[in-house]
Design a protein around this motif. Structure first.
Motif, PDB file in Angstrom:
ATOM      1  N   ALA A  17      -6.953   8.053  -1.747  1.00  0.00           N
ATOM      2  CA  ALA A  17      -8.214   7.315  -1.830  1.00  0.00           C
ATOM      3  C   ALA A  17      -8.852   7.200  -0.444  1.00  0.00           C
ATOM      4  N   SER A  18      -8.033   6.940   0.577  1.00  0.00           N
ATOM      5  CA  SER A  18      -8.546   6.847   1.948  1.00  0.00           C
ATOM      6  C   SER A  18      -9.148   8.180   2.395  1.00  0.00           C
ATOM      7  N   ASP A  19      -8.448   9.268   2.049  1.00  0.00           N
ATOM      8  CA  ASP A  19      -8.965  10.606   2.395  1.00  0.00           C
ATOM      9  C   ASP A  19     -10.321  10.838   1.726  1.00  0.00           C
ATOM     10  N   LYS A  20     -10.385  10.465   0.445  1.00  0.00           N
ATOM     11  CA  LYS A  20     -11.624  10.666  -0.320  1.00  0.00           C
ATOM     12  C   LYS A  20     -12.763   9.865   0.311  1.00  0.00           C
ATOM     13  N   ARG A  21     -12.432   8.635   0.704  1.00  0.00           N
ATOM     14  CA  ARG A  21     -13.447   7.768   1.313  1.00  0.00           C
ATOM     15  C   ARG A  21     -13.941   8.362   2.635  1.00  0.00           C
ATOM     16  N   ARG A  22     -13.008   8.800   3.472  1.00  0.00           N
ATOM     17  CA  ARG A  22     -13.409   9.406   4.758  1.00  0.00           C
ATOM     18  C   ARG A  22     -14.283  10.635   4.529  1.00  0.00           C
ATOM     19  N   ALA A  23     -13.935  11.441   3.528  1.00  0.00           N
ATOM     20  CA  ALA A  23     -14.723  12.649   3.239  1.00  0.00           C
ATOM     21  C   ALA A  23     -16.139  12.277   2.822  1.00  0.00           C
ATOM     22  N   GLU A  24     -16.256  11.237   1.974  1.00  0.00           N
ATOM     23  CA  GLU A  24     -17.583  10.790   1.532  1.00  0.00           C
ATOM     24  C   GLU A  24     -18.386  10.246   2.715  1.00  0.00           C
ATOM     25  N   GLU A  25     -17.728   9.492   3.589  1.00  0.00           N
ATOM     26  CA  GLU A  25     -18.419   8.912   4.746  1.00  0.00           C
ATOM     27  C   GLU A  25     -18.936  10.011   5.675  1.00  0.00           C
ATOM     28  N   LYS A  26     -18.130  11.071   5.791  1.00  0.00           N
ATOM     29  CA  LYS A  26     -18.542  12.199   6.618  1.00  0.00           C
ATOM     30  C   LYS A  26     -19.780  12.876   6.016  1.00  0.00           C
ATOM     31  N   GLU A  27     -19.731  13.038   4.683  1.00  0.00           N
ATOM     32  CA  GLU A  27     -20.878  13.625   3.975  1.00  0.00           C
ATOM     33  C   GLU A  27     -22.136  12.776   4.187  1.00  0.00           C
ATOM     34  N   VAL A  28     -21.977  11.466   4.046  1.00  0.00           N
ATOM     35  CA  VAL A  28     -23.113  10.548   4.194  1.00  0.00           C
ATOM     36  C   VAL A  28     -23.722  10.695   5.596  1.00  0.00           C
ATOM     37  N   ALA A  29     -22.831  10.762   6.609  1.00  0.00           N
ATOM     38  CA  ALA A  29     -23.314  10.909   7.993  1.00  0.00           C
ATOM     39  C   ALA A  29     -24.117  12.195   8.141  1.00  0.00           C
ATOM     40  N   GLY A  30     -23.625  13.269   7.511  1.00  0.00           N
ATOM     41  CA  GLY A  30     -24.315  14.567   7.565  1.00  0.00           C
ATOM     42  C   GLY A  30     -25.690  14.481   6.919  1.00  0.00           C
ATOM     43  N   VAL A  31     -25.740  13.860   5.753  1.00  0.00           N
ATOM     44  CA  VAL A  31     -27.021  13.751   5.037  1.00  0.00           C
ATOM     45  C   VAL A  31     -27.990  12.867   5.824  1.00  0.00           C
ATOM     46  N   GLN A  32     -27.453  11.812   6.452  1.00  0.00           N
ATOM     47  CA  GLN A  32     -28.309  10.916   7.244  1.00  0.00           C
ATOM     48  C   GLN A  32     -28.929  11.663   8.436  1.00  0.00           C
ATOM     49  N   THR A  33     -28.145  12.536   9.065  1.00  0.00           N
ATOM     50  CA  THR A  33     -28.664  13.355  10.164  1.00  0.00           C
ATOM     51  C   THR A  33     -29.821  14.234   9.667  1.00  0.00           C
ATOM     52  N   ARG A  34     -29.580  14.854   8.487  1.00  0.00           N
ATOM     53  CA  ARG A  34     -30.601  15.707   7.893  1.00  0.00           C
ATOM     54  C   ARG A  34     -31.859  14.881   7.576  1.00  0.00           C
ATOM     55  N   LEU A  35     -31.638  13.705   7.037  1.00  0.00           N
ATOM     56  CA  LEU A  35     -32.739  12.817   6.637  1.00  0.00           C
ATOM     57  C   LEU A  35     -33.610  12.444   7.836  1.00  0.00           C
ATOM     58  N   ALA A  36     -32.941  12.150   8.960  1.00  0.00           N
ATOM     59  CA  ALA A  36     -33.681  11.809  10.184  1.00  0.00           C
ATOM     60  C   ALA A  36     -34.540  12.997  10.620  1.00  0.00           C
ATOM     61  N   LYS A  37     -33.953  14.201  10.485  1.00  0.00           N
ATOM     62  CA  LYS A  37     -34.682  15.423  10.848  1.00  0.00           C
ATOM     63  C   LYS A  37     -35.912  15.589   9.946  1.00  0.00           C
ATOM     64  N   TYR A  38     -35.745  15.380   8.641  1.00  0.00           N
ATOM     65  CA  TYR A  38     -36.860  15.502   7.690  1.00  0.00           C
ATOM     66  C   TYR A  38     -37.976  14.534   8.061  1.00  0.00           C
ATOM     67  N   LYS A  39     -37.567  13.315   8.419  1.00  0.00           N
ATOM     68  CA  LYS A  39     -38.575  12.293   8.731  1.00  0.00           C
ATOM     69  C   LYS A  39     -39.382  12.693   9.970  1.00  0.00           C
ATOM     70  N   ASP A  40     -38.691  13.292  10.959  1.00  0.00           N
ATOM     71  CA  ASP A  40     -39.403  13.811  12.133  1.00  0.00           C
ATOM     72  C   ASP A  40     -40.367  14.917  11.731  1.00  0.00           C
ATOM     73  N   GLN A  41     -39.866  15.830  10.857  1.00  0.00           N
ATOM     74  CA  GLN A  41     -40.669  16.977  10.445  1.00  0.00           C
ATOM     75  C   GLN A  41     -41.895  16.535   9.641  1.00  0.00           C
ATOM     76  N   LEU A  42     -41.738  15.419   8.943  1.00  0.00           N
ATOM     77  CA  LEU A  42     -42.825  14.905   8.096  1.00  0.00           C
ATOM     78  C   LEU A  42     -44.093  14.664   8.934  1.00  0.00           C
ATOM     79  N   LEU A  43     -43.855  14.267  10.196  1.00  0.00           N
ATOM     80  CA  LEU A  43     -44.988  13.976  11.076  1.00  0.00           C
ATOM     81  C   LEU A  43     -45.707  15.243  11.540  1.00  0.00           C
ATOM     82  N   GLU A  44     -44.981  16.378  11.394  1.00  0.00           N
ATOM     83  CA  GLU A  44     -45.545  17.620  11.938  1.00  0.00           C
ATOM     84  C   GLU A  44     -46.095  18.556  10.877  1.00  0.00           C
ATOM     85  N   VAL A  45     -45.967  18.199   9.589  1.00  0.00           N
ATOM     86  CA  VAL A  45     -46.439  19.136   8.551  1.00  0.00           C
ATOM     87  C   VAL A  45     -47.949  19.245   8.586  1.00  0.00           C
TER      88      VAL A  45
END
Ligand SMILES: [Zn+2]
Length: 245
Positions: free
Chosen positions: A56-84
């Protein structure tokens, strides 16, 4: 009572008790195994729930890592939104952002579920560890009981040896041979009480004149059926002679 008959009755008591003691001792390995199995089961239960908690701990860490990755992507999208430049690009970017946000929400829900599951598993670890401790104590106590019992039985067998040897040396050789031959053929029981006209071991009815002889306890008489040496210890109607049918 015939002196040899008295000795045979005592000899049979000693042999029966010694046989029983030896059988009990022979059962000890199986009882020890049962204790070992109980302890192993308790240890396995702890290992099992701990493995589930680790997974369960492994699964949780994997999900948290995924969330961090998606959050990085999300921040990038938000920056790009200003430039479209076009409306179409803007709509497409909004869609990407929404998809990423949904993904994060789904994963965060899953993380919460895993955390609740982990709480239960942590409680499960504590419970199984407490059960293991109880099992360890009970198994240790069980082993101690077995050891004490074995020592006691061995001492009892040892104690009867001297008495047995004295009896055997005092019994008439011919009578002893009857005892030993019968014991060999009858799983160690060569002496039987006669009661109410029956041999109490093979339950065959004795001929009345045989039973009347047995009641006197004056001679060595064998059961016609099982060949055991018969003696009379008394019964409800001990004083009344058996009617000659
Ligand atoms: Zn009999």
């Amino acid at each position: 009572m015939n002196a040899d008959l008295t000795r045979l009755i005592r000899l049979q008591q000693l042999e029966t008790a010694a046989d029983e003691a030896r059988r009990t001792i022979a059962d000890h390995p199986a009882r020890t195994q049962a204790l070992d199995a109980r302890l192993q089961a308790a240890r396995d239960a702890v290992a099992d729930v701990k493995a589930k908690l680790a997974a369960a701990s492994d699964k949780r860490r994997a999900e948290e890592k995924e969330v961090a990755g998606v959050q990085t992507r999300l921040a990038k999208y938000k920056d790009q939104l200003l430039e479209v430049k076009t409306n179409r690009e803007y709509t497409a970017m909004l869609h990407e952002i929404e998809t990423a946000q949904n993904d994060i929400r789904t994963r965060e829900d899953r993380i919460l579920e895993i955390m609740m599951e982990s709480d239960e598993l942590t409680a499960g670890v504590r419970k199984s560890e407490a059960e293991l401790k109880t099992a360890e104590q009970e198994v240790a106590a069980g082993r101690a009981v077995l050891e004490t019992e074995k020592a006691g039985l061995e001492a009892a067998i040892e104690r009867t040896t001297a008495e047995r040897e004295k009896l055997v040396s005092d019994i008439d050789r011919h009578v002893l041979a009857i005892f030993e031959t019968t014991a060999k053929g009858r799983k160690g029981v060569a002496v039987a009480e006669a009661r109410d006209g029956l041999c109490t071991i093979c339950h065959v009815r004795l001929r009345p004149q045989v039973f009347n002889e047995v009641r006197k306890n004056e001679s060595i008489i064998q059961c016609d059926s099982c060949r055991r040496i018969l003696y009379f210890a008394g019964s409800a109607e001990a004083s009344a002679p058996v009617s000659q049918l």
